[in-house]
Design a protein around this motif. Sequence first.
Motif, PDB file in Angstrom:
ATOM      1  N   ASP A   1      -3.965  14.992   5.115  1.00  0.00           N
ATOM      2  CA  ASP A   1      -2.871  15.941   5.293  1.00  0.00           C
ATOM      3  C   ASP A   1      -2.795  16.882   4.087  1.00  0.00           C
ATOM      4  N   LEU A   2      -2.449  18.128   4.350  1.00  0.00           N
ATOM      5  CA  LEU A   2      -2.331  19.120   3.292  1.00  0.00           C
ATOM      6  C   LEU A   2      -0.921  19.141   2.721  1.00  0.00           C
ATOM      7  N   TYR A   3      -0.816  19.333   1.413  1.00  0.00           N
ATOM      8  CA  TYR A   3       0.491  19.499   0.785  1.00  0.00           C
ATOM      9  C   TYR A   3       0.382  20.563  -0.298  1.00  0.00           C
ATOM     10  N   GLN A   4       1.519  21.237  -0.576  1.00  0.00           N
ATOM     11  CA  GLN A   4       1.550  22.372  -1.486  1.00  0.00           C
ATOM     12  C   GLN A   4       1.527  21.915  -2.947  1.00  0.00           C
ATOM     13  N   VAL A   5       0.755  22.647  -3.789  1.00  0.00           N
ATOM     14  CA  VAL A   5       0.738  22.392  -5.226  1.00  0.00           C
ATOM     15  C   VAL A   5       1.005  23.717  -5.947  1.00  0.00           C
ATOM     16  N   ASP A   6       1.311  23.664  -7.248  1.00  0.00           N
ATOM     17  CA  ASP A   6       1.642  24.885  -7.993  1.00  0.00           C
ATOM     18  C   ASP A   6       0.507  25.323  -8.914  1.00  0.00           C
ATOM     19  N   TYR A   7      -0.713  24.958  -8.575  1.00  0.00           N
ATOM     20  CA  TYR A   7      -1.879  25.359  -9.355  1.00  0.00           C
ATOM     21  C   TYR A   7      -3.029  25.685  -8.406  1.00  0.00           C
ATOM     22  N   GLU A   8      -4.003  26.459  -8.936  1.00  0.00           N
ATOM     23  CA  GLU A   8      -5.132  26.871  -8.115  1.00  0.00           C
ATOM     24  C   GLU A   8      -6.131  25.740  -7.930  1.00  0.00           C
ATOM     25  N   ILE A   9      -6.670  25.648  -6.721  1.00  0.00           N
ATOM     26  CA  ILE A   9      -7.765  24.724  -6.436  1.00  0.00           C
ATOM     27  C   ILE A   9      -8.918  25.555  -5.867  1.00  0.00           C
ATOM     28  N   ASP A  10     -10.057  25.503  -6.499  1.00  0.00           N
ATOM     29  CA  ASP A  10     -11.205  26.280  -6.024  1.00  0.00           C
ATOM     30  C   ASP A  10     -11.692  25.765  -4.673  1.00  0.00           C
ATOM     31  N   VAL A  11     -12.057  26.704  -3.796  1.00  0.00           N
ATOM     32  CA  VAL A  11     -12.695  26.379  -2.525  1.00  0.00           C
ATOM     33  C   VAL A  11     -14.180  26.635  -2.725  1.00  0.00           C
ATOM     34  N   TYR A  12     -14.978  25.605  -2.665  1.00  0.00           N
ATOM     35  CA  TYR A  12     -16.380  25.740  -3.041  1.00  0.00           C
ATOM     36  C   TYR A  12     -17.240  26.257  -1.886  1.00  0.00           C
ATOM     37  N   SER A  13     -18.471  26.605  -2.235  1.00  0.00           N
ATOM     38  CA  SER A  13     -19.354  27.361  -1.341  1.00  0.00           C
ATOM     39  C   SER A  13     -19.541  26.712   0.027  1.00  0.00           C
ATOM     40  N   GLU A  14     -19.797  25.413   0.039  1.00  0.00           N
ATOM     41  CA  GLU A  14     -20.094  24.752   1.314  1.00  0.00           C
ATOM     42  C   GLU A  14     -18.920  24.876   2.275  1.00  0.00           C
ATOM     43  N   GLU A  15     -17.706  24.655   1.759  1.00  0.00           N
ATOM     44  CA  GLU A  15     -16.520  24.776   2.607  1.00  0.00           C
ATOM     45  C   GLU A  15     -16.261  26.236   2.967  1.00  0.00           C
TER      46      GLU A  15
END
Length: 550
Positions: free
Chosen positions: A404-418
């Motif tokens: 399940d997805l939940y909100q955070v207050d910092y950036e998370i990189d989405v990498y190339s494969e995804e």
Amino acid sequence: MRAMIQCIHENKYQNLTFPSKEKELNILCDSLGVVNTAKTEVEIGTVHNDERLSTLLSHQTVNLDELNFLMKRLDSFNQNELATFFAAAYAEKAETMTELINLSFNTHCYSLVADFSDLNAVGKQMYLTEQIGVSTEDFESLDGQKYFEKMIAENPNPMITPYGVVYRNSNEIVQTYDGRNFPYYQYENTPITLLLSAQNRCEYLYLPIKQSELNKALERLGAESLVEIHWQVEEHNIPDNLADMVVKNQSDMYALNQFAEIFKEMGQREVISLSELAAFVKITKAEELKTLAGCMYEFESFPDIHTPEQYGRYMICESGRFEYDENLENYIDFKSYGQDKISRETGAFTSKGYLLYHGYDLEMQGILNKNIGLKIKELHEPQELKLYMPLRAVTYQDENDYGDLYQVDYEIDVYSEELSSYEDEIRTAIINHRLDDEKRGMMDYYDEPDTVNAKVQKYLFDVEVIDGELMGVAVLTLNAPLNQGELIKIKEAIEGQCSDGFGEGLEQREIKCNGKEVYVSLWNSHDWSLKTAEEMGITEQKYEMKFGGM
């Protein structure tokens, strides 16, 4: 000033920023379920970002066109004029749209004093308001305090308002708006202004216009069609040689509006360039001018160059394409170089100079052949060139152990494969971020009258999967191949759009990718570069020049 105003009709409401363009008014009326006519009225709900305007307008039912006209007037005011307008409206108890519009043309008849601490400055400001314009010498020599005292003596009953004390000066109040036909007011730089008249009434139209604007002007004139009115060009803001073709003896308002649309999209600088190019090509007919306007970026002009030798000298000594040493002057055959270059180009000498054409438009080619004897040496179709850049994508949603997805207050990189699996969603977001009126794509924002502008017909941003990595790509449509210097210049322009223009807007857009909110940047990758397929080492040929008939 611009203001977000809530417009209400019956049980429907919609927010709109005023002043608005006619297209936006049409959309507003559609959403409220009313027809956009000269008599359309809306109730004003909340005025979101200005308390003074809210006090003046909230909960009134007003004519939509009158509201928009008033907001155009207020948008042209400086802060002092705005304060005077609101204070005078309060003092004079001006409430109706007719009263407020008339007041907007008479703010110079009032002086507002909110601070009495410096009577010399107050008096000078009051004098400047009354006189509208004075010389620097007269203004500096004026005794402001004495002028203020004179105003006090002549105004025994000054008007007290929440915004300060209002004094009337000697300027005469004039009723400019009669409550039906709007007075002349040039809100924006307009290519062509028309004066329409019927039954002792007149209306101004500032071309280009939408059909609904013409319909409403006729309605206010009491006419049902153009047959019932007289119209004429009141003024224009286009060069004389273009006006001779477009305006002079023009009897078709719709054709005139089409040209105004072209000129408006171009902007004044490009209109001047079109004027100069029309003189080069010896354009004298309106239809030929319309064709030229559609492909003017395909030309290079060299004023006052009339011989191969002059052309060769310019290219070697002044164009910046070569490192020229003036000590070699006697050893360079400028004429031979010019003749050789001309033999490989599609160009012609005219009375204005040398003209070079990179395009492929058959209609334009016919005009060039007829007017200046230019013959197309080789017909070719546009060439496609792709420039690749790495993407960076981030999300502010993390995934727990249950997926399940939940909100955070910092950036998370989405990498190339995804990211590669989101190609379609990101491409759709990029397409939706484009503007409908960008006929040349991002080249609409390239304003250098150089060979790059002539050779790059347009370019658009897209995405493409390369070796499993989703990359940004600028797709260029070329009229002719770019040399190394031109490639560097267009790369610099694209880099600017990635970092500050198109790309800056894109990275603020939330993109839904398989339920996740992703933000994509064309610029923020730590190893950012902009490369051709060849520079990338992509073996598959991504573009090629095609020859043959069209």
